[in-house]
Design a protein around this motif. Sequence first.
Motif, PDB file in Angstrom:
ATOM      1  N   LEU A 143      39.409  42.073  32.970  1.00  0.00           N
ATOM      2  CA  LEU A 143      39.198  41.150  33.965  1.00  0.00           C
ATOM      3  C   LEU A 143      40.352  40.166  34.618  1.00  0.00           C
ATOM      4  CD1 LEU A 143      35.643  39.757  31.940  1.00  0.00           C
ATOM      5  CD2 LEU A 143      35.723  41.647  33.560  1.00  0.00           C
ATOM      6  N   CYS A 144      39.890  40.325  35.782  1.00  0.00           N
ATOM      7  CA  CYS A 144      41.334  39.059  36.718  1.00  0.00           C
ATOM      8  C   CYS A 144      40.678  37.682  35.934  1.00  0.00           C
ATOM      9  CB  CYS A 144      40.418  38.693  38.429  1.00  0.00           C
ATOM     10  SG  CYS A 144      38.701  38.319  38.592  1.00  0.00           S
ATOM     11  N   VAL A 145      41.441  36.755  36.408  1.00  0.00           N
ATOM     12  CA  VAL A 145      41.944  35.286  35.637  1.00  0.00           C
ATOM     13  C   VAL A 145      40.029  34.905  36.093  1.00  0.00           C
ATOM     14  CG1 VAL A 145      42.704  33.107  35.601  1.00  0.00           C
ATOM     15  CG2 VAL A 145      43.980  35.309  35.787  1.00  0.00           C
ATOM     16  N   THR A 146      39.577  34.906  37.247  1.00  0.00           N
ATOM     17  CA  THR A 146      38.163  34.403  37.835  1.00  0.00           C
ATOM     18  C   THR A 146      37.200  34.867  36.816  1.00  0.00           C
ATOM     19  OG1 THR A 146      39.642  34.326  40.094  1.00  0.00           O
ATOM     20  CG2 THR A 146      37.092  33.401  39.462  1.00  0.00           C
ATOM     21  N   CYS A 147      37.243  35.755  36.805  1.00  0.00           N
ATOM     22  CA  CYS A 147      35.850  36.813  35.502  1.00  0.00           C
ATOM     23  C   CYS A 147      36.053  36.252  34.602  1.00  0.00           C
ATOM     24  CB  CYS A 147      35.601  38.476  36.351  1.00  0.00           C
ATOM     25  SG  CYS A 147      35.712  38.570  37.871  1.00  0.00           S
ATOM     26  N   LYS A 148      37.032  36.728  33.986  1.00  0.00           N
ATOM     27  CA  LYS A 148      37.893  35.677  32.306  1.00  0.00           C
ATOM     28  C   LYS A 148      36.895  34.385  32.534  1.00  0.00           C
ATOM     29  CE  LYS A 148      39.817  36.598  28.245  1.00  0.00           C
ATOM     30  NZ  LYS A 148      38.374  37.616  27.797  1.00  0.00           N
ATOM     31  N   VAL A 163      42.766  47.030  37.948  1.00  0.00           N
ATOM     32  CA  VAL A 163      41.291  46.363  38.625  1.00  0.00           C
ATOM     33  C   VAL A 163      40.458  45.781  37.809  1.00  0.00           C
ATOM     34  CG1 VAL A 163      40.053  48.059  40.421  1.00  0.00           C
ATOM     35  CG2 VAL A 163      41.766  48.292  40.500  1.00  0.00           C
ATOM     36  N   CYS A 164      39.668  44.699  38.581  1.00  0.00           N
ATOM     37  CA  CYS A 164      39.475  44.059  38.147  1.00  0.00           C
ATOM     38  C   CYS A 164      37.985  45.218  37.621  1.00  0.00           C
ATOM     39  CB  CYS A 164      38.895  42.537  38.177  1.00  0.00           C
ATOM     40  SG  CYS A 164      37.444  41.701  37.603  1.00  0.00           S
ATOM     41  N   GLU A 165      37.336  45.090  36.497  1.00  0.00           N
ATOM     42  CA  GLU A 165      36.561  45.354  35.592  1.00  0.00           C
ATOM     43  C   GLU A 165      34.722  44.623  36.070  1.00  0.00           C
ATOM     44  OE1 GLU A 165      36.429  46.606  31.537  1.00  0.00           O
ATOM     45  OE2 GLU A 165      36.981  47.569  32.183  1.00  0.00           O
ATOM     46  N   SER A 166      35.070  43.640  36.946  1.00  0.00           N
ATOM     47  CA  SER A 166      33.671  43.068  37.351  1.00  0.00           C
ATOM     48  C   SER A 166      33.810  42.860  38.559  1.00  0.00           C
ATOM     49  CB  SER A 166      33.984  41.633  36.925  1.00  0.00           C
ATOM     50  OG  SER A 166      33.095  40.923  36.843  1.00  0.00           O
ATOM     51  N   CYS A 167      35.481  42.612  39.206  1.00  0.00           N
ATOM     52  CA  CYS A 167      34.512  42.354  40.893  1.00  0.00           C
ATOM     53  C   CYS A 167      35.446  43.353  41.711  1.00  0.00           C
ATOM     54  CB  CYS A 167      34.683  41.066  41.216  1.00  0.00           C
ATOM     55  SG  CYS A 167      36.734  40.925  40.966  1.00  0.00           S
ATOM     56  N   HIS A 168      36.647  44.359  40.633  1.00  0.00           N
ATOM     57  CA  HIS A 168      37.156  45.475  41.519  1.00  0.00           C
ATOM     58  C   HIS A 168      38.495  44.700  42.180  1.00  0.00           C
ATOM     59  CE1 HIS A 168      34.378  48.011  39.568  1.00  0.00           C
ATOM     60  NE2 HIS A 168      33.049  46.664  40.212  1.00  0.00           N
TER      61      HIS A 168
HETATM   62 ZN   LIG Z   1      37.424  39.959  38.649  1.00  0.00          ZN
END
Ligand SMILES: [Zn+2]
Length: 129
Positions: free
Chosen positions: A118-123, A97-102
């Motif tokens: 982090l997911c690609v987008t948040c990264k 689970v992405c730490e930023s957008c979950h």
């Molecule tokens: Zn994310």
Amino acid sequence: MAAVTQTATPSTWSDEELAEVRGRLQEEIDELEADILRHESEIASGDVTQGAGDDQADAGAKTYEREREIALTLNARDLVAQNERAIARIDAGTYGVCESCHKPIGKERLQAFPRATLCVTCKQKEERR
Ligand SMILES: [Zn+2]
């Protein structure tokens, strides 16, 4: 090797898959820690360039080698911390689970980078900052 079924739900992890990722992370930690110990003993001995003379150029090389060893050690420590964090997330049931957008990070990304938090987008957002 068990057959892997590629379904339309690529973000769900089976217990076996999680155990495999956990095993990979733990293996890497063991290797990194062995590296750290080796580097640290080299740094501590102060003889990274053993047998070198005492002229200016050699002193410079010595400093460079020492700094390189320290940088490698710090980098390895950082990776160990990241792997430990990923393992803690597996144990807590929050792995993937992405730490930023979950949102789910995506299995493909995690299989390539098991310690990603982090997911690609948040990264990408983070890198742009
Ligand atoms: Zn994310």
